[in-house]
Design a protein around this motif. Structure first.
Motif, PDB file in Angstrom:
ATOM      1  N   ARG A  96      18.141  21.543   4.884  1.00  0.00           N
ATOM      2  CA  ARG A  96      16.698  21.356   4.838  1.00  0.00           C
ATOM      3  C   ARG A  96      16.158  20.892   6.170  1.00  0.00           C
ATOM      4  NH1 ARG A  96      14.524  16.381   4.387  1.00  0.00           N
ATOM      5  NH2 ARG A  96      12.716  17.243   3.322  1.00  0.00           N
ATOM      6  N   SER A  97      14.965  21.374   6.521  1.00  0.00           N
ATOM      7  CA  SER A  97      14.264  20.929   7.708  1.00  0.00           C
ATOM      8  C   SER A  97      13.535  19.634   7.396  1.00  0.00           C
ATOM      9  CB  SER A  97      13.273  21.997   8.156  1.00  0.00           C
ATOM     10  OG  SER A  97      12.352  21.475   9.084  1.00  0.00           O
ATOM     11  N   ASP A 108      17.271  17.173  -3.514  1.00  0.00           N
ATOM     12  CA  ASP A 108      17.813  16.378  -2.402  1.00  0.00           C
ATOM     13  C   ASP A 108      18.125  14.958  -2.865  1.00  0.00           C
ATOM     14  OD1 ASP A 108      17.425  18.410  -0.320  1.00  0.00           O
ATOM     15  OD2 ASP A 108      15.280  18.036  -0.608  1.00  0.00           O
ATOM     16  N   ASP A 165      10.637  19.088   8.016  1.00  0.00           N
ATOM     17  CA  ASP A 165       9.279  19.448   7.605  1.00  0.00           C
ATOM     18  C   ASP A 165       9.216  19.932   6.154  1.00  0.00           C
ATOM     19  OD1 ASP A 165       8.245  18.869  10.152  1.00  0.00           O
ATOM     20  OD2 ASP A 165       8.722  20.884  10.877  1.00  0.00           O
ATOM     21  N   ASP A 166      10.372  20.204   5.558  1.00  0.00           N
ATOM     22  CA  ASP A 166      10.398  20.692   4.185  1.00  0.00           C
ATOM     23  C   ASP A 166      10.094  19.555   3.206  1.00  0.00           C
ATOM     24  OD1 ASP A 166      11.122  23.216   5.053  1.00  0.00           O
ATOM     25  OD2 ASP A 166      13.274  22.847   4.788  1.00  0.00           O
ATOM     26  N   PRO A 167       9.448  19.865   2.093  1.00  0.00           N
ATOM     27  CA  PRO A 167       9.270  18.836   1.062  1.00  0.00           C
ATOM     28  C   PRO A 167      10.630  18.339   0.561  1.00  0.00           C
ATOM     29  CG  PRO A 167       7.916  20.771   0.601  1.00  0.00           C
ATOM     30  CD  PRO A 167       8.855  21.153   1.706  1.00  0.00           C
ATOM     31  N   ARG A 219      13.057  17.579  -2.225  1.00  0.00           N
ATOM     32  CA  ARG A 219      13.205  18.100  -3.581  1.00  0.00           C
ATOM     33  C   ARG A 219      13.764  17.004  -4.494  1.00  0.00           C
ATOM     34  NH1 ARG A 219      16.790  23.129  -1.680  1.00  0.00           N
ATOM     35  NH2 ARG A 219      17.852  21.281  -0.872  1.00  0.00           N
ATOM     36  N   GLU A 274       8.672  18.029  -3.928  1.00  0.00           N
ATOM     37  CA  GLU A 274       8.578  19.054  -4.954  1.00  0.00           C
ATOM     38  C   GLU A 274       9.650  18.787  -6.012  1.00  0.00           C
ATOM     39  OE1 GLU A 274       9.071  22.777  -2.944  1.00  0.00           O
ATOM     40  OE2 GLU A 274      11.262  22.723  -3.078  1.00  0.00           O
TER      41      GLU A 274
END
Length: 237
Positions: free
Chosen positions: A2-3, A41, A5-7, A9, A34
């Motif tokens: 995951r970046s 995550d 900037d990604d939500p 999870r 999200e």
């Protein structure tokens, strides 16, 4: 991978419970998160003590952090959590409110400064009529903060009733009130000679616990295996 900037999870161990629904609402209101039951995550568990082993197994098998917000856990549950913390990041919280985390810190400081000789401590809590345990996990957590501040274990005086009662020096008294739809009130009363110090927290809505749980989830992402607390969350803020 995951970046940043990604939500984040979030997977929920009990998505249909009261806290599960509150966390889902908080996720919907925050673009930084999200809900993803399959590829989370972070896993969040606000279920019941008998569900703990299942959430631990899921976190360990998935190699993801676990936030445990379940109350009424015993020493056996604490041992399971400590064992799991050797493998994945674990955060155990009797209360995920950021306000309660700050209250806990203040209670520990006050207990350290005031000492046990001249100051008695009573913890009073109120919750909705459907809450099944008493005293609340948060009240007991605040009692542990008192013990850390004083540097010794204290006797618990629970639900006093009768006549000819005497208060043991250095003990902590607990009183529980149940009724209505109270989300959670806690008062830690330091009762000294000719003065009182009362440290209080009022939960107006269950959403504060959900928002605090998401703050704790954000803290856990990328952390090494270990056992963390809400104090770690506020210290990192």
């Amino acid at each position: 991978m995951r970046s940043t900037d990604d939500p984040i999870r979030i997977s929920l161990y009990a998505p249909e419970g009261r806290m599960g629904r509150a966390i889902r609402d908080a996720i919907d209101a925050d673009a930084g998160f999200e809900w993803d039951q399959d590829r989370g995550d972070v896993l969040i568990d606000f279920s019941a003590p008998d569900g703990l082993r299942g959430s631990l197994d899921r976190a360990i098998s998935g190699g993801i952090p676990l936030l445990v917000g379940t109350t009424s856990l015993d020493e056996g549950h604490d041992s399971l959590i400590a064992d799991a913390a050797r493998t994945v990041p674990m955060l155990k919280a009797a209360n995920t409110s950021l306000g309660v985390a700050l209250l806990t810190d203040l209670v520990e400081r006050a207990a350290r400064v005031l000492g046990p000789d001249a100051w008695d401590i009573e913890i009073v809590e109120a919750h909705h009529k459907k809450k099944a345990d008493a005293p609340s996990g948060t009240a007991l957590h605040l009692g542990l903060a008192v013990e850390r501040g004083r540097g010794f274990d204290a006797e618990e005086e629970l639900g006093r009733c009768g006549t000819g009662l005497t208060r043991e020096a250095g003990s902590i008294g607990y009183a529980a009130i149940r009724g209505g739809t109270v989300a959670g009130d806690h008062d830690v009363m330091f009762l000294g000679p000719d003065e009182r110090l009362i440290l209080s927290h009022r939960a107006e809505n269950r959403s504060i616990f959900a928002k605090g749980a998401l703050a704790a989830a954000r803290f856990l992402v990328g952390k090494p295996a270990g056992l963390y607390s809400m104090r770690d969350v506020i210290d990192a803020a």
